[in-house]
Design a protein around this motif. Structure first.
Motif, PDB file in Angstrom:
ATOM      1  N   UNK A   1       1.178  -1.755  10.416  1.00  0.00           N
ATOM      2  CA  UNK A   1       2.624  -1.986  10.433  1.00  0.00           C
ATOM      3  C   UNK A   1       3.100  -2.886   9.290  1.00  0.00           C
ATOM      4  N   UNK A   2       2.177  -3.337   8.446  1.00  0.00           N
ATOM      5  CA  UNK A   2       2.538  -4.236   7.344  1.00  0.00           C
ATOM      6  C   UNK A   2       2.539  -3.528   5.986  1.00  0.00           C
ATOM      7  N   UNK A   3       2.257  -2.222   5.982  1.00  0.00           N
ATOM      8  CA  UNK A   3       2.031  -1.529   4.713  1.00  0.00           C
ATOM      9  C   UNK A   3       3.305  -1.073   4.002  1.00  0.00           C
ATOM     10  N   UNK A   4       4.466  -1.253   4.657  1.00  0.00           N
ATOM     11  CA  UNK A   4       5.732  -0.856   4.035  1.00  0.00           C
ATOM     12  C   UNK A   4       6.467  -2.030   3.415  1.00  0.00           C
ATOM     13  N   UNK A   5       5.835  -3.194   3.382  1.00  0.00           N
ATOM     14  CA  UNK A   5       6.380  -4.422   2.804  1.00  0.00           C
ATOM     15  C   UNK A   5       7.609  -4.883   3.587  1.00  0.00           C
ATOM     16  N   UNK A   6       7.367  -5.653   4.634  1.00  0.00           N
ATOM     17  CA  UNK A   6       8.449  -6.241   5.430  1.00  0.00           C
ATOM     18  C   UNK A   6       9.191  -7.284   4.601  1.00  0.00           C
ATOM     19  N   UNK A   7      10.513  -7.246   4.648  1.00  0.00           N
ATOM     20  CA  UNK A   7      11.311  -8.226   3.921  1.00  0.00           C
ATOM     21  C   UNK A   7      11.234  -9.593   4.611  1.00  0.00           C
ATOM     22  N   UNK A   8      11.715 -10.611   3.928  1.00  0.00           N
ATOM     23  CA  UNK A   8      11.559 -11.976   4.430  1.00  0.00           C
ATOM     24  C   UNK A   8      12.778 -12.435   5.218  1.00  0.00           C
TER      25      UNK A   8
ATOM     26  N   UNK B   1       0.814  -1.227   0.000  1.00  0.00           N
ATOM     27  CA  UNK B   1       0.000   0.000   0.000  1.00  0.00           C
ATOM     28  C   UNK B   1       0.841   1.268   0.000  1.00  0.00           C
ATOM     29  N   UNK B   2       1.824   1.384   0.885  1.00  0.00           N
ATOM     30  CA  UNK B   2       2.575   2.644   0.943  1.00  0.00           C
ATOM     31  C   UNK B   2       3.443   2.849  -0.298  1.00  0.00           C
ATOM     32  N   UNK B   3       4.022   1.771  -0.815  1.00  0.00           N
ATOM     33  CA  UNK B   3       4.787   1.903  -2.072  1.00  0.00           C
ATOM     34  C   UNK B   3       3.852   2.263  -3.217  1.00  0.00           C
ATOM     35  N   UNK B   4       2.681   1.637  -3.257  1.00  0.00           N
ATOM     36  CA  UNK B   4       1.700   1.951  -4.301  1.00  0.00           C
ATOM     37  C   UNK B   4       1.289   3.422  -4.219  1.00  0.00           C
ATOM     38  N   UNK B   5       0.936   3.884  -3.015  1.00  0.00           N
ATOM     39  CA  UNK B   5       0.489   5.269  -2.853  1.00  0.00           C
ATOM     40  C   UNK B   5       1.556   6.261  -3.332  1.00  0.00           C
TER      41      UNK B   5
ATOM     42  N   UNK C   1       1.864   6.754   4.429  1.00  0.00           N
ATOM     43  CA  UNK C   1       2.286   7.432   3.195  1.00  0.00           C
ATOM     44  C   UNK C   1       1.044   7.536   2.318  1.00  0.00           C
ATOM     45  N   UNK C   2       0.232   8.564   2.515  1.00  0.00           N
ATOM     46  CA  UNK C   2      -1.095   8.604   1.879  1.00  0.00           C
ATOM     47  C   UNK C   2      -1.055   8.909   0.395  1.00  0.00           C
ATOM     48  N   UNK C   3      -2.022   8.384  -0.316  1.00  0.00           N
ATOM     49  CA  UNK C   3      -2.209   8.782  -1.704  1.00  0.00           C
ATOM     50  C   UNK C   3      -2.768  10.199  -1.694  1.00  0.00           C
TER      51      UNK C   3
END
Length: 805
Positions: free
Chosen positions: A658-665, A403-407, A436-438
């Protein structure tokens, strides 16, 4: 003459100078779309400077004479010389704009074969500077001398660099106006790098393709004339639609609102339309009118499920014709080895889809891969998103981790690339309220009276029928048969294929024991079927609906965008947005003047532990259901009201914020992809700790690491061609002798006969010998015995016995 390419058929030679001129011209045009004309041109001029050596010339000539000998492949580094030239001459300065301009140009050039490299890797190692300081195997002085003598004067390069620097200065002023935070600014700088990288990648591959094919480059289409013609065709079609029922008239209101709104300036807008509100053609009406007024280059439909592409593409083509102008892009059918391979390109890589058609329908997976995945396959498309209309159908289906990367990417595409973004859905997520809002435009709603419209479109009641412990397959079968005493058609949407199989088997057995007048036809839809196959099943189903007793068992692929209507719907517990979309398949056209019923059920033993989004959605839906029982007036006594949906998203977004910034694996689970694509702060700290001083890099992003890690869904998929219908013939044609141009057309047609396989399914089929490798294994096809008319791709000799009449 130093040779860049040799046509293997005609043996005609293309000089390095000619290739550099051609690529610089196209790269300049692509860069000019966002006012980076000089920057794009300079990257194109320098990208293959390293080919100007006797050693590379000998390599090209030897490879042409001995095409099967790959022993020299990848032994000559020709992508670093041009980057090193810029770095040596412009990078070491205190002028921050000059330094950034030098890095962004050098990075695009040195990465143009294997994909963007890391600037700092996650351990804080400076990969960019290491690459610029390498002298190994690049024959730099010889390449530079050839370039100066045969191609361009150094004075020209310096003049062009100064112009590029001025362009970059202006660009950062624009970026700062969007969002002045350092976090967004660095992310936007990374997006700028990706855009310029796209310009040179696409120009390089397209020039190579046209030379190898002996073709002229495509002349520009008269976009203005095309939009006028297509808009007129759509208006004629819409005038002929019935306007008798209440639903007909409401759809007409929505459509007219979209047409009238198209005069508003490019920006980011929302189209909130209830399910069944006709948003596909309404949004197309908007897009064509807006493209016509603001001279847009393309219209994109970004769709969550391939099933919706099937239907929407057919609907659009039936109305507009011009099939050659409309691209359906379901799957990448050319395997992208470039993430791991820095070698010179195999010729088939030149055929990867570049999104240059006027109208493109593709999936959210393909779109996000284009923006964030590694390698070069998707990256070449980015520049074609500029000056376009991008319609996101069912925007609520965006993966939470993206979401945040998309926005931030949408803010970049809208404000820097002049794209108009339309977020379409019946269930608008709260994207404008995230970390990080659209950045929605002023007065963003295309439909102004959203709440009122939803009330007017109401056609169903949502009823909670969950039981303690959940329904077994047998008890759910009884529930279904009880409802079939009151309706002629029923749709069951379940969360897992195993649940669907269990309920189907129970219904199949029960059907045999029913009196003939109560028996029904059962249909099955699966993502293991290719688009052409699914469309055939949907056509057959529509023919039976309203005339015979019909039950359809499906997973969630049917619940959004598929224009089909049942008398009753059962939806296994999921997110309220999923349930609302499922409800859109019930009484869709207001056939029943009273409200029809949509039931929420829970399934005994249904394992959704790996379906993280569904599991989280279930929990938030249950909270809304409890709130509704306590105070139904708070939701206007309607579980599908806008107030209920807003409450659901408030819970859902808070729960997963807390999951919207894409946590790495795995070992990097303490890091986020948003950070490594912006400041890469932890890597910068690692660098500082190791060296005792801060990194002076302007761009610190770990592009390669992020690209290799990025997956829209939890595991990667691979597109394969299946032997269904025309697919069987296409497999034969692709595997035969054909030109690159013919192969390009075959691959485009093969989109209708492709299936995306998860990695575990692909491995299982590989072990069973199910695949045929085509064109040096760059395309994968499925053997005939592993595809059935009942379930599509099958993994054993006893496929599930679905009956698709």
């Amino acid at each position: 003459m130093v040779c860049a390419h040799i046509n293997p058929i005609t043996l005609k030679e293309q000089s390095v100078k000619e290739h550099l001129y051609n690529v610089s011209k196209m790269s300049m045009e692509y860069g000019a779309k966002i006012s980076l004309e000089a920057t794009g041109k300079l990257i194109g001029i320098l990208h293959d400077m390293g080919k100007g050596t006797k050693r590379f010339d000998s390599y090209i000539r030897y490879s042409c004479k001995h095409p099967k000998d790959k022993s020299l492949k990848g032994t000559i580094n020709h992508s670093t010389a041009g980057a090193k030239f810029i770095y040596d001459n412009f990078y070491n300065t205190t002028d921050q704009y000059q330094k950034f301009t030098a890095q962004i140009i050098s990075l695009a050039i040195c990465s143009h074969h294997g994909g963007l490299i890391d600037c700092l890797d996650l351990k804080g190692m400076d990969k960019f500077t290491d690459r610029m300081n390498t002298d190994k195997d690049i024959l730099y002085e010889e390449a530079l001398n050839y370039f100066k003598e045969e191609c361009f004067e150094i004075a020209q390069i310096k003049e062009l660099f100064n112009k590029a620097m001025e362009e970059i200065k202006v660009m950062f002023i624009k970026i700062n106006k969007i969002d002045s935070t350092a976090k967004f600014g660095r992310f936007a700088a990374g997006m700028l790098e990706k855009y310029l990288f796209s310009c040179v990648i696409d120009a390089d591959r397209y020039d190579t393709y046209t030379f190898m094919e002996g073709k002229e480059q495509n002349s520009n289409i008269d976009r203005s004339g095309l939009w006028n013609e297509l808009s007129d065709l759509l208006e004629i079609k819409l005038k002929g639609y019935p306007k008798k029922t209440k639903i007909d008239l409401l759809r007409e209101e929505v459509s007219l609102s979209c047409k009238n709104f198209a005069v508003n300036s490019p920006g980011i807008y929302q189209l909130s339309v209830p399910t069944g509100g006709g948003k596909t053609l309404s949004s197309l009406r908007y897009a064509l009118a807006h493209a016509k007024k603001f001279k847009k280059d393309r219209i994109f439909y970004i769709i969550p499920f391939t099933t919706i592409i099937d239907q929407n593409a057919k609907e659009i083509k039936d109305i507009l014709g011009h099939e050659d102008m409309i691209l359906e892009h379901h799957s990448n059918l050319i395997i992208d080895y470039s993430k791991d391979n820095d070698d010179d390109l195999e010729v088939y890589k030149l055929l990867t889809e570049r999104w240059d058609s006027p109208i493109i329908l593709t999936t959210m997976v393909q779109f996000l891969d284009t923006l964030f995945s590694g390698g070069t396959q998707g990256a070449r498309r980015i520049h074609n998103l500029a000056n376009s209309v991008i319609i996101f159908d069912e925007i609520q289906a965006i993966p939470i981790k993206c979401i945040n990367m998309f926005n931030s990417a949408m803010n970049f595409l809208s404000n820097i690339c002049n794209a108009t973004i339309i977020l379409c859905t019946a269930t608008q997520p709260l994207l404008e309220k995230t970390e990080m809002p659209i950045k929605l435009s002023e007065n963003p709603n295309i439909i102004s009276d959203v709440h009122e419209k939803f009330e007017q479109f109401k056609r169903v009641n949502l009823v909670d029928k969950m039981v303690v412990g959940g329904y077994s397959a047998n008890s759910l079968k009884n529930f279904i048969l009880d409802k079939m005493d009151h309706v002629k058609s029923l749709l069951v949407i379940l969360n897992t294929k195993n649940s669907a199989k269990g309920v189907f088997n129970e219904l199949l057995q029960a059907n045999q024991e029913l009196p003939k007048e109560k028996q029904y036809i059962i249909f099955h839809l699966s993502t293991n079927m290719c688009p052409s196959h699914r469309m055939k099943i949907l056509r057959n189903m529509r023919m039976k609906l309203g005339h015979e007793r019909v039950i359809c068992i499906s997973t969630q692929l049917i619940e959004a965008g598929v224009n089909i209507s049942f008398g009753c719907v059962l939806r296994s517990l999921a997110g309220l947005d999923n349930i609302a979309q499922a409800a859109g398949r019930c009484n869709r056209h207001g056939e029943n003047e009273d409200y029809s019923e949509v039931y929420i059920v829970n399934i005994e033993g249904e394992n959704v532990s790996k379906l993280v989004d569904i599991k989280a959605g279930q929990q938030c839906t249950e909270r809304v259901l409890r709130d509704f029982k306590e105070n139904p007036d708070m939701f206007d006594k309607d579980l599908l009201s806008q107030k209920a949906m807003e409450r659901y998203y408030k819970y859902y977004f808070h729960e997963r914020r807390n999951q919207m910034n894409y946590t790495l694996s795995k070992e990097n689970s303490d890091k986020s992809m948003y950070d490594i694509l912006s400041g890469n702060n932890e890597a910068a700290n690692e660098f500082n700790s190791r060296n005792g001083y801060k990194s002076k890099l302007m761009l610190k992003q770990a592009f390669k690491t992020a690209g290799n890690e990025f997956q829209v869904i939890d595991q990667n998929t691979t597109g394969i061609i299946v032997p269904y219908g025309e697919g069987e013939e296409l497999i034969t044609l692709i595997n035969g002798d054909c030109s690159l141009g013919q192969l390009k057309q075959y691959l485009k047609r093969s989109q209708q006969f492709s299936v995306n396989l998860f990695e575990q399914d692909k491995r299982k089929l590989e072990e069973m010998g199910a695949f045929i490798g085509l064109k040096n294994n760059t395309v994968i096809a499925l053997r005939k015995e592993f595809y059935g008319d009942d379930v599509g791709v099958t993994f054993d000799n006893s496929p599930m016995e679905f009956c698709n009449f």
